[in-house]
Design an enzyme around this catalytic site. Structure first.
Site, PDB file in Angstrom:
ATOM      1  N   LYS A   2     -14.709   8.602  -3.307  1.00 21.95           N
ATOM      2  CA  LYS A   2     -15.914   8.947  -2.540  1.00 21.95           C
ATOM      3  C   LYS A   2     -16.450  10.307  -2.969  1.00 21.95           C
ATOM      4  CE  LYS A   2     -13.844   6.265   1.087  1.00 21.95           C
ATOM      5  NZ  LYS A   2     -12.877   6.304   2.203  1.00 21.95           N
TER       6      LYS A   2
ATOM      7  N   THR B   6      -8.498   6.749  -1.846  1.00 22.16           N
ATOM      8  CA  THR B   6      -9.865   6.232  -1.962  1.00 22.16           C
ATOM      9  C   THR B   6     -10.863   7.345  -1.670  1.00 22.16           C
ATOM     10  OG1 THR B   6      -9.517   5.377   0.275  1.00 22.16           O
ATOM     11  CG2 THR B   6      -9.480   3.785  -1.529  1.00 22.16           C
TER      12      THR B   6
ATOM     13  N   LYS C  86      -8.046  14.091   4.329  1.00 18.31           N
ATOM     14  CA  LYS C  86      -7.142  12.935   4.300  1.00 18.31           C
ATOM     15  C   LYS C  86      -6.142  13.137   5.419  1.00 18.31           C
ATOM     16  CE  LYS C  86      -6.108  14.207   0.026  1.00 18.31           C
ATOM     17  NZ  LYS C  86      -6.313  12.944  -0.636  1.00 18.31           N
ATOM     18  N   ARG C  87      -5.362  12.106   5.738  1.00 21.53           N
ATOM     19  CA  ARG C  87      -4.349  12.306   6.756  1.00 21.53           C
ATOM     20  C   ARG C  87      -3.400  13.445   6.372  1.00 21.53           C
ATOM     21  NH1 ARG C  87      -3.882   8.637  11.114  1.00 21.53           N
ATOM     22  NH2 ARG C  87      -2.011   9.807  11.622  1.00 21.53           N
TER      23      ARG C  87
ATOM     24  N   LYS D 182       1.033  14.585   0.684  1.00 21.49           N
ATOM     25  CA  LYS D 182      -0.336  14.867   0.247  1.00 21.49           C
ATOM     26  C   LYS D 182      -0.538  16.352  -0.064  1.00 21.49           C
ATOM     27  CE  LYS D 182      -2.191  10.956   2.910  1.00 21.49           C
ATOM     28  NZ  LYS D 182      -2.853  10.046   1.954  1.00 21.49           N
TER      29      LYS D 182
ATOM     30  N   HIS E 169       0.793  -1.226   0.000  1.00 20.97           N
ATOM     31  CA  HIS E 169       0.000   0.000   0.000  1.00 20.97           C
ATOM     32  C   HIS E 169       0.827   1.278   0.000  1.00 20.97           C
ATOM     33  CE1 HIS E 169      -3.981  -1.859   0.752  1.00 20.97           C
ATOM     34  NE2 HIS E 169      -3.242  -2.795   1.323  1.00 20.97           N
TER      35      HIS E 169
HETATM   36  C1  26V Z   1       1.982   2.248   7.448  1.00 15.67           C
HETATM   37  C2  26V Z   1       2.650   2.228   8.596  1.00 15.67           C
HETATM   38  C3  26V Z   1       4.076   2.349   8.540  1.00 15.67           C
HETATM   39  C4  26V Z   1       4.667   1.847   9.756  1.00 15.67           C
HETATM   40  C5  26V Z   1       4.042   2.439  10.933  1.00 15.67           C
HETATM   41  C6  26V Z   1       2.615   2.087  11.026  1.00 15.67           C
HETATM   42  C7  26V Z   1       1.948   2.126   9.768  1.00 15.67           C
HETATM   43  C8  26V Z   1       0.587   2.019   9.754  1.00 15.67           C
HETATM   44  C9  26V Z   1      -0.085   2.035   8.590  1.00 15.67           C
HETATM   45  C10 26V Z   1       0.618   2.157   7.450  1.00 15.67           C
HETATM   46  C11 26V Z   1      -0.116   2.153   6.215  1.00 15.67           C
HETATM   47  C12 26V Z   1       0.464   3.077   5.261  1.00 15.67           C
HETATM   48  C13 26V Z   1       0.029   2.688   3.976  1.00 15.67           C
HETATM   49  C14 26V Z   1      -1.307   3.263   3.636  1.00 15.67           C
HETATM   50  O1  26V Z   1      -2.164   3.612   4.418  1.00 15.67           O
HETATM   51  N1  26V Z   1      -1.462   3.313   2.381  1.00 15.67           N
HETATM   52  C15 26V Z   1      -2.651   3.827   1.777  1.00 15.67           C
HETATM   53  O2  26V Z   1      -3.417   2.721   1.365  1.00 15.67           O
HETATM   54  C16 26V Z   1      -4.600   3.115   0.738  1.00 15.67           C
HETATM   55  C17 26V Z   1      -5.373   1.871   0.443  1.00 15.67           C
HETATM   56  O3  26V Z   1      -4.712   1.102  -0.491  1.00 15.67           O
HETATM   57  C18 26V Z   1      -4.271   3.913  -0.502  1.00 15.67           C
HETATM   58  O4  26V Z   1      -5.479   4.339  -1.081  1.00 15.67           O
HETATM   59  C19 26V Z   1      -3.420   5.117  -0.168  1.00 15.67           C
HETATM   60  O5  26V Z   1      -3.012   5.767  -1.321  1.00 15.67           O
HETATM   61  C20 26V Z   1      -2.205   4.667   0.608  1.00 15.67           C
HETATM   62  O6  26V Z   1      -1.472   5.775   1.085  1.00 15.67           O
END
Ligand code: 26V
Length: 813
Positions: free
Chosen positions: A658, A654, A546-547, A552, A358
């Site tokens: 929406k 995503t 968004k975050r 971003k 992701h």
């Molecule tokens: C990453 C990490 C990195 C380590 C620390 C904890 C942590 C927790 C969550 C994440 C997830 C990061 C990746 C993420 O959220 N990606 C997003 O995924 C969405 C669904 O596929 C996508 O639409 C977004 O573009 C993407 O940023």
């Protein structure tokens, strides 16, 4: 067994009865929370009947089952979406009416389970909805965090974090499943012995924790299928280990209890910056181990011990690398618990595990210190060593003597466990979440692995459940659509295309416009209640939600607003339609720069409000505590959707989908799924700006980007950035934005200046804004574009996404 009839009178009886029995109150004297509980548990009763049948059917059908493992499921509230999926919305509405209950007041009593940070967690939730709606037997598996993502307050323009105690009033939707409690072990030492000529490994002196599962039903739309979201909670064994205590090992007994209590205490609020926190690793292993133990137990109950059959009956999908320890854990269970040899254990594991990536941001890739892993999970570490040895051996035949390359691809290297390499090397499928992201994976991040086995890579574009994001979130538009094109789109979102000809229908356009206006007023009620701010529906609602992250580029949006402000202040003849800029974003609590951007936006809001003429044209509102429920009110009210990520950085996005589905036009870069939105609606129905991903890549490689040159030549940018330091924004603290200023022009700690190309893309962004404002002033043109966006949004239903996953990866039924 008495079965309740859930018609209007049955529903009313149930609600009244529950209020009486649980709380000793009548509908009139009940609190809103009591009414919510009575209504929700009535819905739960209705679901229970289906859930039972679903479980029996699954056992009977002996088909394959998907386990979707994710550290996050951002579910949002369940009541209304359950009513929609049960096709019981009308019956409950009528029952509420007859009981004189305000459904809206009741719905907001439901605490939102915020068990996720952002896109990745919300995607998992949308997937569950589609899996059930498509009758795919599946179980979502995660951690039952006691505290979800922090609640955000804005105090004096700054983010303040408060704990999210979502379980304080109990959770109507979950049930404890005592028979599936199992144990997870940490620490200890490995003892090796030979038994009947076979090396066996046992763990001694480990900490043992009980994993307690709570199940939530996931109802499919208009189907009998009810799947499960299982959340695992950690408990110390029998409360307090009396044996250890009795031996006088008080500290150890206490430690075990503390560790158990802390493991599922809180969701980590970082979603873009990885840190090697031991507790996080324990969280991940904890829920992965419990899930796999349960899955094997369930498999054995149905099929006995023939594990060659496992890949035909079970698939584990790991949502990013966070549940990646499922790979060594499955091997461990097959060898140590089930007595298989290494080769079959590895082969079976490979055939059972699929992985989705992701993010390509380096700082988000998980790499655990090897020492930490060895100490905390000694047996898992042993297995990783063996996997690494075998994997490197294989790579060596493909890339002979290329040690650097193999080092980059290794599972264990430079003192770290590289989780993405583990997942790519061992899973049978690796996929990206949009076409562009898939391409970046195979050409960039995982290129060397791609060359060794191209067939296992795929790209499947994300989706959103149109049931929550259209039917539930936008009842006004849903009603209008149903009256116009029938209700076929309830089941099949692609049927929204039938709307296309109505773009030419002036009467329809007017109704469409009226719905948007009502949705703006609905949002205004929220901001009024929560922040004391009224929103004027005559303004354009221009939203970035968004975050908060540098990639971003909320900063690009804010800087542009400041430039608009300066134009107004300087030009007494300035004219443009009034525009409301809404921001919704939480920043990771430790992300200093993101928090500074929040301060900047709020300072801008204040500056504009205090200028009589500027405030006629512009308004900035920072929406507090952006979460799923806020999004549900926000998306339907938006005219413009800002999707500004530096090209190549946003894997998919995503939120963009929406907004589109609710009739907002996208102002965005060619990044993530924006590219596919562009392909769906065509160039004339979207506002694209900025560098393309290849250009961005090229500029990183060459290292020739010089934002200072832009500063020198662009007077508007120079003026705005100078105001950052001259007290215009923070009269009492003129240097407040110094760090941002430095970052943009000088770079920090050896890093490049303006690494996300805010200044580079500013000119193109500004032009796109101009085009957009010109179009907006022609109501007919704008409405047509908005309607085309809704009509073309069916592609982004997660039903399509899940069908593709199933055809290409899971192959269930
Ligand atoms: C990453 C990490 C990195 C380590 C620390 C904890 C942590 C927790 C969550 C994440 C997830 C990061 C990746 C993420 O959220 N990606 C997003 O995924 C969405 C669904 O596929 C996508 O639409 C977004 O573009 C993407 O940023």
């Amino acid at each position: 067994m008495p079965t309740t009839n859930f018609d209007v009178s049955g529903i009313k009886q149930s609600i009244v009865g529950k209020l009486q029995r649980y709380y000793g109150v009548t509908v009139k004297t009940a609190t809103p929370q009591q009414r919510y509980k009575a209504a929700a548990s009535t819905v739960r009763d209705q679901i229970m009947q289906k859930w039972m049948v679903s479980r029996e059917q699954r056992a009977h059908a002996q088909g394959k089952r998907l386990y979707y493992l994710s550290v996050e499921f951002l579910m949002g509230r369940s009541l209304n979406s359950n009513l929609i999926n049960l096709c019981s919305q009308d019956a409950y509405q009528e029952a509420f009416r007859e009981l004189d209950i305000d459904p809206n007041a009741l719905m907001i009593e439901e605490p939102e389970p915020a068990l996720g940070n952002g896109g990745l967690g919300r995607l998992a939730a949308c997937f569950l909805d589609s899996l059930s709606s498509l009758d795919i037997p599946s179980m979502g598996c995660t951690i039952r965090y006691e505290y979800g993502l922090f609640r955000q307050k804005i105090v004096d323009g700054q983010q303040v974090e408060l704990p999210d105690m979502w379980l304080a009033n109990g959770n109507v939707w979950e049930i404890l499943v005592a028979e599936d409690i199992c144990q997870v072990h940490f620490g200890g030492e490995i003892r090796e012995a030979v038994v009947d000529g076979r090396r066996v490994f046992t763990l001694e002196n480990a900490y043992t924790i009980d994993a307690v599962p709570y199940d939530m039903p996931i109802v499919g739309y208009d189907t009998d299928c009810v799947n499960t979201l299982r959340t695992w909670s950690a408990h110390s064994r029998e409360g307090f280990d009396l044996k250890t205590f009795g031996r006088g090992e008080y500290d150890k007994a206490m430690d075990e209890m503390k560790m158990a209590e802390v493991i599922n205490k809180v969701l980590y609020p970082e979603d873009s910056h990885w840190e090697g926190k031991m507790l996080r690793m324990k969280q991940q292993y904890f829920f992965v181990s419990a899930t796999l133990q349960y899955a094997l137990k369930d498999f054995k109950r149905q099929y006995g011990g023939d594990f060659d059959l496992l890949p035909e009956k079970v698939v584990f999908h790991i949502n990013d690398t966070h549940p990646g320890l499922a790979i060594p854990e499955l091997i461990r269970l097959l060898i140590d618990q089930e007595g298989l040899d290494w080769e079959p254990a590895q082969r079976i594991t490979h055939r059972c595990v699929a992985y989705t990536n992701h993010t390509v941001l380096q700082e988000a890739l998980e790499r655990w210190p090897q020492d930490m892993m060895r100490q905390t999970l000694p047996r898992i570490y042993m297995i990783l060593e063996e996997l690494n040895r075998r994997s490197c051996e294989k790579l060596f035949t493909f890339y002979p003597d290329q040690w650097d390359r193999i080092g980059q691809m290794a599972i264990l290297a430079y003192g770290q466990v590289h989780m993405a390499n583990l997942c790519v090397a061992l899973a049978f499928s690796v996929n990206g979440v949009s076409q562009l992201h898939g391409k970046i994976l195979t050409e960039g991040l995982f290129h060397d692995y791609y060359m060794t086995d191209p067939a296992k890579f795929s790209a499947i574009t994300n989706g959103i459940t149109h049931r929550r994001w259209l039917l539930s979130a936008n009842p006004g538009l849903t009603k209008l659509l149903r009256e116009t094109i029938g209700d076929g789109f309830y089941r099949d979102a692609q049927a929204l295309e039938k709307l296309l000809p109505f773009a030419e229908d002036a009467a329809f356009r007017q109704q469409f416009d009226a719905v948007k206006r009502i949705n703006k007023q609905r949002l205004s009620q929220l901001t009024q209640r929560r922040q004391g701010i009224t929103l004027d529906p005559d303004f354009i609602f221009d939203v970035q939600a968004k975050r908060l992250h540098e990639y971003k580029r909320q900063l690009l949006n804010a800087l542009h607003i400041q430039v608009l402000y300066n134009r107004i202040v300087e030009d007494s003849g300035y004219d443009a339609p009034p525009r409301l800029f809404l921001f919704g974003a939480k920043a990771a609590p430790g992300y200093y720069r993101a928090k500074l951007i929040i301060r900047y936006i709020n300072a801008l809001a204040k500056l504009i409000d205090s200028h009589p003429r500027a405030s006629k044209f512009l308004k900035v509102v920072y929406l507090e505590n952006y979460d799923v429920s806020t999004a549900e009110l926000l998306m339907p009210a938006a005219d413009i959707s800002q999707q500004l990520s530096t090209a190549g950085k946003e894997a998919s996005g995503t939120g963009n989908m929406k907004f589109m589905m609710n009739g907002a036009l996208t102002l965005g870069t060619m990044d993530g799924a924006n590219v596919e939105i562009y392909e769906q609606v065509g160039a004339e129905n979207i506002y694209i700006f900025g560098m393309r991903a290849e250009t961005v890549e090229g500029m990183y490689r060459e290292g020739t980007y010089n934002p200072m040159a832009i500063f020198e030549t662009n007077g508007e940018i120079r003026r705005a950035l100078s105001q950052w330091l001259d007290g215009t924004l923070f009269p009492d603290e003129p240097m407040a934005l110094q760090d941002l200023y430095h970052m943009l022009l000088m770079g920090d700690m050896g890093g490049m200046a303006d690494a996300y190309f805010v200044l580079k893309d500013f000119g193109s962004y500004s032009m796109a804004n101009r085009r957009m404002m010109e179009d907006y002033q022609n109501r007919e043109i704008w409405q047509k574009k908005a309607i085309v966006n809704v009509a073309k949004s069916g592609f982004f239903s997660s039903d399509r996404t899940i069908r593709e996953y199933n055809e290409m990866i899971w192959k269930i039924r």
